[in-house]
Design a protein around this motif. Sequence first.
Motif, PDB file in Angstrom:
ATOM      1  N   LYS A  87       0.829  -1.196   0.000  1.00 57.62           N
ATOM      2  CA  LYS A  87       0.000   0.000   0.000  1.00 57.62           C
ATOM      3  C   LYS A  87       0.869   1.254   0.000  1.00 57.62           C
ATOM      4  O   LYS A  87       0.591   2.219  -0.722  1.00 57.62           O
ATOM      5  N   LEU A  88       1.907   1.235   0.848  1.00 63.34           N
ATOM      6  CA  LEU A  88       2.808   2.380   0.901  1.00 63.34           C
ATOM      7  C   LEU A  88       3.497   2.609  -0.440  1.00 63.34           C
ATOM      8  O   LEU A  88       3.669   3.743  -0.893  1.00 63.34           O
ATOM      9  N   LEU A  89       3.912   1.492  -1.075  1.00 68.00           N
ATOM     10  CA  LEU A  89       4.549   1.589  -2.383  1.00 68.00           C
ATOM     11  C   LEU A  89       3.581   2.157  -3.410  1.00 68.00           C
ATOM     12  O   LEU A  89       3.946   3.027  -4.219  1.00 68.00           O
ATOM     13  N   LEU A  90       2.318   1.661  -3.355  1.00 70.73           N
ATOM     14  CA  LEU A  90       1.296   2.165  -4.270  1.00 70.73           C
ATOM     15  C   LEU A  90       1.025   3.653  -4.016  1.00 70.73           C
ATOM     16  O   LEU A  90       0.909   4.448  -4.968  1.00 70.73           O
ATOM     17  N   MET A  91       0.938   4.006  -2.723  1.00 67.47           N
ATOM     18  CA  MET A  91       0.725   5.405  -2.384  1.00 67.47           C
ATOM     19  C   MET A  91       1.897   6.264  -2.842  1.00 67.47           C
ATOM     20  O   MET A  91       1.714   7.403  -3.309  1.00 67.47           O
ATOM     21  N   LYS A  92       3.102   5.721  -2.720  1.00 67.19           N
ATOM     22  CA  LYS A  92       4.283   6.448  -3.174  1.00 67.19           C
ATOM     23  C   LYS A  92       4.229   6.669  -4.681  1.00 67.19           C
ATOM     24  O   LYS A  92       4.521   7.764  -5.177  1.00 67.19           O
ATOM     25  N   GLN A  93       3.820   5.599  -5.418  1.00 75.41           N
ATOM     26  CA  GLN A  93       3.705   5.729  -6.867  1.00 75.41           C
ATOM     27  C   GLN A  93       2.634   6.758  -7.240  1.00 75.41           C
ATOM     28  O   GLN A  93       2.828   7.576  -8.138  1.00 75.41           O
ATOM     29  N   GLU A  94       1.489   6.691  -6.527  1.00 75.78           N
ATOM     30  CA  GLU A  94       0.425   7.651  -6.794  1.00 75.78           C
ATOM     31  C   GLU A  94       0.881   9.070  -6.471  1.00 75.78           C
ATOM     32  O   GLU A  94       0.559  10.020  -7.191  1.00 75.78           O
ATOM     33  N   LEU A  95       1.644   9.192  -5.368  1.00 72.99           N
ATOM     34  CA  LEU A  95       2.166  10.504  -4.997  1.00 72.99           C
ATOM     35  C   LEU A  95       3.113  11.036  -6.057  1.00 72.99           C
ATOM     36  O   LEU A  95       3.060  12.216  -6.435  1.00 72.99           O
ATOM     37  N   GLU A  96       3.979  10.145  -6.561  1.00 78.58           N
ATOM     38  CA  GLU A  96       4.909  10.562  -7.612  1.00 78.58           C
ATOM     39  C   GLU A  96       4.159  10.937  -8.883  1.00 78.58           C
ATOM     40  O   GLU A  96       4.501  11.916  -9.559  1.00 78.58           O
ATOM     41  N   THR A  97       3.101  10.133  -9.190  1.00 78.48           N
ATOM     42  CA  THR A  97       2.288  10.447 -10.372  1.00 78.48           C
ATOM     43  C   THR A  97       1.594  11.796 -10.208  1.00 78.48           C
ATOM     44  O   THR A  97       1.578  12.621 -11.124  1.00 78.48           O
ATOM     45  N   THR A  98       1.018  11.998  -9.005  1.00 73.62           N
ATOM     46  CA  THR A  98       0.346  13.270  -8.734  1.00 73.62           C
ATOM     47  C   THR A  98       1.325  14.426  -8.800  1.00 73.62           C
ATOM     48  O   THR A  98       1.019  15.500  -9.338  1.00 73.62           O
ATOM     49  N   LYS A  99       2.511  14.211  -8.256  1.00 72.96           N
ATOM     50  CA  LYS A  99       3.534  15.250  -8.285  1.00 72.96           C
ATOM     51  C   LYS A  99       3.907  15.593  -9.723  1.00 72.96           C
ATOM     52  O   LYS A  99       4.046  16.763 -10.089  1.00 72.96           O
TER      53      LYS A  99
END
Length: 297
Positions: free
Chosen positions: A69-81
């Motif tokens: 989940k953290l990895l997915l959230m990190k990916q989503e955060l990077e995508t959002t960024k």
Amino acid sequence: MKRRKRYNEGESVENFWPSFTDMISTIALILFLLVFLAFIQQIVTGSNLEVKKQELELTTAALNKEEEKLLLMKQELETTKAEVEQGQKALQLSIIQSEEQRKIIAESNLELGNLRAKLQSVALIRVNVLNQVKEAIEKELGESSGENFVTVAENGNLILNESILFDSGSYQIKEQSKEILNRLAISFQKILQDKETRKYIDAIEIQGHADARAGTISNSMLSSNRATSVVDYLMSVNPVLGKEYGEYFAASGYSSYRPRVEGDNAEAWEANRRIEISVIVKDPAIKNLINEYLEQE
């Protein structure tokens, strides 16, 4: 004496062995208990370890899920960024483009304003010519009876009262109106001598109009003859006008086909009998202004 002694010694040996045996048995029992307790403890410990192992596995699985989940959230955060950065770049580009468009619009508005001003100046030439003619006529008629001999039509043309120029049914210019036409000929000469004004004028049209009543002369012929009489007199009374600028003048008869007032009564007939002066602006002059504007693009 010696026999008793031996007997006593044998009795002591016999008493020793049972005690030793009991001791060994006790030790063996203790060891058995210890081994049994160790076995039981091992079983309990093993059971606890299995439980702990299962708990550890569950905890590890939960941690793995949380890590995913953290990895997915990190990916989503990077995508959002990345999207935010891209949006910021797009916004900055949009601001730049908007500024450029604003400048283009401002420049276009300025150019259109200049073109509009030039076109208005062309339109004003027609108005100015008509105003000068009107002033010249009114100046000449200033000491007359006060009758309104010249008016402005809805289309901007000047209207000369027919009664001041002609008798009813005639196209012969009245003697008392010739002085008015003399001043009119001079006024036209002054107007056409202005090169800036003249380059926009295509023609000065003298229009003859008749009422709807039938007379001894057809309305078509009467209106044409009256317009021609005015133009011929202007050219003859002012030779310079005829020689230098005669090409700008035109005589047209419209019979009764362009009435100012609808009706079959004296008021309508009087309004429709008239001489109109129309200044026709050159279409090419306007087109040239537009073409000059377009060539600047």
